[in-house]
Design a protein around this motif. Structure first.
Motif, short mmCIF file in Angstrom:
data_model
loop_
_atom_site.label_atom_id
_atom_site.label_comp_id
_atom_site.label_asym_id
_atom_site.label_seq_id
_atom_site.Cartn_x
_atom_site.Cartn_y
_atom_site.Cartn_z
N ALA A 92 -55.21 15.49 62.55
CA ALA A 92 -54.71 16.80 62.20
C ALA A 92 -54.36 16.44 61.14
O ALA A 92 -54.52 17.32 59.96
CB ALA A 92 -54.03 17.49 62.77
N GLU A 93 -53.66 15.53 61.13
CA GLU A 93 -53.36 15.08 59.85
C GLU A 93 -54.35 14.50 58.68
O GLU A 93 -54.43 15.12 57.48
CB GLU A 93 -51.95 14.07 59.71
CG GLU A 93 -50.74 13.92 60.00
CD GLU A 93 -49.68 14.39 58.48
OE1 GLU A 93 -49.99 15.17 58.06
OE2 GLU A 93 -48.62 14.98 59.75
N ALA A 94 -55.11 13.58 59.40
CA ALA A 94 -56.49 13.43 58.43
C ALA A 94 -57.59 14.22 57.95
O ALA A 94 -57.72 14.76 56.70
CB ALA A 94 -56.93 12.56 59.74
N LYS A 95 -57.33 15.59 59.48
CA LYS A 95 -58.07 17.01 58.14
C LYS A 95 -57.13 18.51 57.51
O LYS A 95 -58.05 18.23 56.63
CB LYS A 95 -57.48 17.87 60.19
CG LYS A 95 -59.03 17.10 60.96
CD LYS A 95 -60.73 17.12 60.26
CE LYS A 95 -61.23 16.84 61.34
NZ LYS A 95 -63.06 16.58 61.00
N LEU A 96 -56.12 17.71 57.68
CA LEU A 96 -55.20 18.89 56.95
C LEU A 96 -55.84 18.13 55.09
O LEU A 96 -55.64 18.77 54.13
CB LEU A 96 -54.01 18.56 57.14
CG LEU A 96 -52.60 19.01 55.78
CD1 LEU A 96 -53.01 20.83 55.21
CD2 LEU A 96 -51.52 18.80 56.16
N ALA A 97 -55.15 16.54 55.26
CA ALA A 97 -55.92 15.96 53.80
C ALA A 97 -57.29 15.36 53.81
O ALA A 97 -57.15 16.07 52.06
CB ALA A 97 -55.39 14.24 54.11
N ALA A 113 -58.68 6.06 47.71
CA ALA A 113 -59.43 4.90 48.40
C ALA A 113 -58.83 4.30 48.02
O ALA A 113 -58.76 3.47 49.48
CB ALA A 113 -60.74 4.58 47.82
N ARG A 114 -58.22 3.48 46.99
CA ARG A 114 -57.97 2.36 47.26
C ARG A 114 -56.28 2.20 47.79
O ARG A 114 -56.46 1.05 48.52
CB ARG A 114 -57.34 2.10 45.75
CG ARG A 114 -58.65 1.75 44.53
CD ARG A 114 -59.16 0.66 44.17
NE ARG A 114 -60.47 0.63 44.37
CZ ARG A 114 -61.13 0.86 43.24
NH1 ARG A 114 -60.58 1.43 41.74
NH2 ARG A 114 -62.59 0.85 42.36
N ARG A 167 -64.76 12.65 52.85
CA ARG A 167 -65.24 12.36 54.62
C ARG A 167 -64.58 10.56 55.14
O ARG A 167 -63.89 10.92 56.01
CB ARG A 167 -66.46 12.39 55.16
CG ARG A 167 -66.36 12.51 56.77
CD ARG A 167 -66.17 13.79 57.12
NE ARG A 167 -65.58 13.75 58.61
CZ ARG A 167 -65.11 12.67 59.37
NH1 ARG A 167 -64.35 11.77 58.78
NH2 ARG A 167 -64.95 12.71 60.71
N ILE A 168 -64.99 10.23 54.79
CA ILE A 168 -64.96 8.52 54.28
C ILE A 168 -63.46 7.98 54.62
O ILE A 168 -63.25 7.29 55.27
CB ILE A 168 -65.26 7.25 54.07
CG1 ILE A 168 -66.97 7.08 54.63
CG2 ILE A 168 -65.22 5.94 54.29
CD1 ILE A 168 -68.33 6.68 53.45
N LEU A 169 -62.50 9.02 53.52
CA LEU A 169 -61.59 8.36 53.21
C LEU A 169 -60.38 9.55 54.87
O LEU A 169 -59.15 9.18 55.12
CB LEU A 169 -61.29 9.23 52.13
CG LEU A 169 -61.43 8.29 51.17
CD1 LEU A 169 -61.22 8.39 49.51
CD2 LEU A 169 -61.31 6.58 51.22
N GLU A 170 -60.63 10.52 54.59
CA GLU A 170 -60.22 10.92 55.75
C GLU A 170 -60.88 10.98 57.23
O GLU A 170 -59.37 10.67 58.21
CB GLU A 170 -60.89 12.34 56.36
CG GLU A 170 -60.79 13.57 57.67
CD GLU A 170 -61.62 14.88 57.31
OE1 GLU A 170 -62.02 15.22 58.47
OE2 GLU A 170 -62.08 15.03 56.72
N GLU A 171 -61.53 9.69 57.41
CA GLU A 171 -61.57 8.61 58.78
C GLU A 171 -60.13 7.63 58.29
O GLU A 171 -59.67 7.24 59.84
CB GLU A 171 -62.47 8.26 59.19
CG GLU A 171 -62.64 6.92 60.00
CD GLU A 171 -62.28 7.93 61.75
OE1 GLU A 171 -62.08 7.17 62.11
OE2 GLU A 171 -62.42 8.94 61.72
N ARG A 172 -60.10 7.22 56.80
CA ARG A 172 -59.48 6.27 57.19
C ARG A 172 -57.90 6.46 57.25
O ARG A 172 -57.27 5.82 57.53
CB ARG A 172 -59.45 5.79 55.20
CG ARG A 172 -61.05 5.20 55.20
CD ARG A 172 -60.37 3.15 55.28
NE ARG A 172 -61.67 2.59 54.94
CZ ARG A 172 -61.42 1.75 55.07
NH1 ARG A 172 -60.08 0.49 54.37
NH2 ARG A 172 -62.44 0.89 54.94
N ALA A 173 -57.58 7.70 56.66
CA ALA A 173 -55.94 8.67 56.32
C ALA A 173 -56.04 8.61 58.32
O ALA A 173 -55.27 8.25 58.77
CB ALA A 173 -56.63 10.00 56.07
#
Length: 333
Positions: A92-97, A113-114, A167-173
């Motif tokens: 949920a935090e990742a989706k919000l971000a 990203a960095r 979307r990739i950064l969402e997964e990283r988050a």
């Protein structure tokens, strides 16, 4: 870029440190900053309850309270110490971000990203991500467009769009938020958050009750060990490997469950998408002309989906054979 929108970032953590506020200070009674403490605690609770219900709402216009609410939310999650809650909270935090990321300028997205450990390059040919960074993220994406064979690869870098980078950064988050949870929280800190924790536990219990799946006429006691284990992982909110998801879907369809019932089984997965799940289940059920059969015991073992044999497993070569024999015996061994 507003750091309060990405409280999991390294820069945001540094900003919190600069403020001089501590968790103990925010929870102190009496509190030297009662309004800020109240806002941060309220928002921290909203983050966790939102995760239980499926979505964290956008926060109020108070950047400092937003930043401070994040560590409070992580402490609440840790005090509850429930695997399903931990996974849902991180997602949920990742989706919000992710909602905020798609609105960012590309330059700000590159900075984020960095911070998240990715190394995109921007040039005349667009955005390119190192092969290893791309593969790590794409492994969780279900759409065929993410498969490497459908990508342009040059000098060890994969071409992506700005939206795909988000979307990739969402997964990283999601990975960063979940890392380290649950925290080792002193009992006295959990006690100070008892009101918030009790509310989360109540919401979580109600949600779990709502999501219980009635298997109807299906005899669950007759399921083979492999299917029982996979069902347990679904109940715990674990993201299944594709092979395990396929095995469970085909098995449940073949023992008499309908498409709606099978879709409901997957409803507790952290990345559950009703439309995509329904499409996949209907396809496996034969909507496209071919109804798929569950994999054999040998295939289950090959893909690492066999948890080990029980006595009956030694006499059968297919999960359906196991089920049929157990049903005839009334579900007993």
């Amino acid at each position: 870029m507003s750091l309060s929108g990405y409280p999991f970032s390294g820069e945001a953590a540094a900003r919190v440190k600069e403020t001089g506020y501590s968790l103990e200070g925010l929870l102190a009674d009496p509190n030297p900053q009662p309004r800020l403490s109240r806002l941060a605690r309220k928002r921290g609770l909203a983050r966790v309850v939102g995760a239980v219900l499926g979505e964290i709402p956008e926060g109020p216009a108070h950047p400092l309270a937003e930043l401070l609410s994040y560590p409070i939310a992580r402490v609440i999650v840790s005090c509850v110490d429930d695997d399903l809650l931990t996974r849902r909270y991180a997602l949920a935090e990742a989706k919000l971000a992710g909602k905020k990321m798609v609105r960012e300028d590309l330059a700000d997205l590159i900075l984020l990203a960095r911070d998240l450990g990715a190394d995109p390059e921007v040039g005349l040919g667009g955005i390119h991500l190192p092969f290893s960074d791309y593969l790590k993220a794409a492994a969780r994406m279900k759409s065929p467009s993410w498969k490497l064979v459908n990508r342009s690869l040059e000098a060890g870098r994969v071409a992506i769009t700005g939206q795909e980078l988000a979307r990739i950064l969402e997964e990283r988050a999601r990975e960063r938020v979940q890392r380290g949870l649950p925290l080792l929280v002193p009992p006295e800190i959990c006690e100070k958050l008892r009101r918030e924790i009790s509310q989360v536990e109540e919401e979580l219990s109600a949600r779990k009750e709502e999501e219980k799946v009635d298997l109807g006429e299906v005899t669950e006691e007759a399921f083979p060990p492999c299917i029982r284990v996979v069902l347990g992982e679904v109940a715990a909110g674990t993201n299944l490997a594709h092979t395990a998801r396929f095995a469970l879907t085909t098995f449940l369809l073949h023992v008499g469950m309908g498409v709606d019932e099978v879709v409901a089984v997957f409803g507790r997965s952290p990345d559950f998408d009703d439309e995509k799940t329904r499409y996949q289940v209907e396809h496996i059920a034969g909507r496209g002309g071919t109804a798929y059969r569950p994999p054999s015991c040998a295939t289950m073992a090959t893909y690492g989906n066999c948890p080990g044999e029980d006595r009956l497993c030694r006499w059968v070569s297919h999960p359906l054979s196991y089920y049929e024999r157990k049903v005839k015996k009334g579900g007993s061994g």
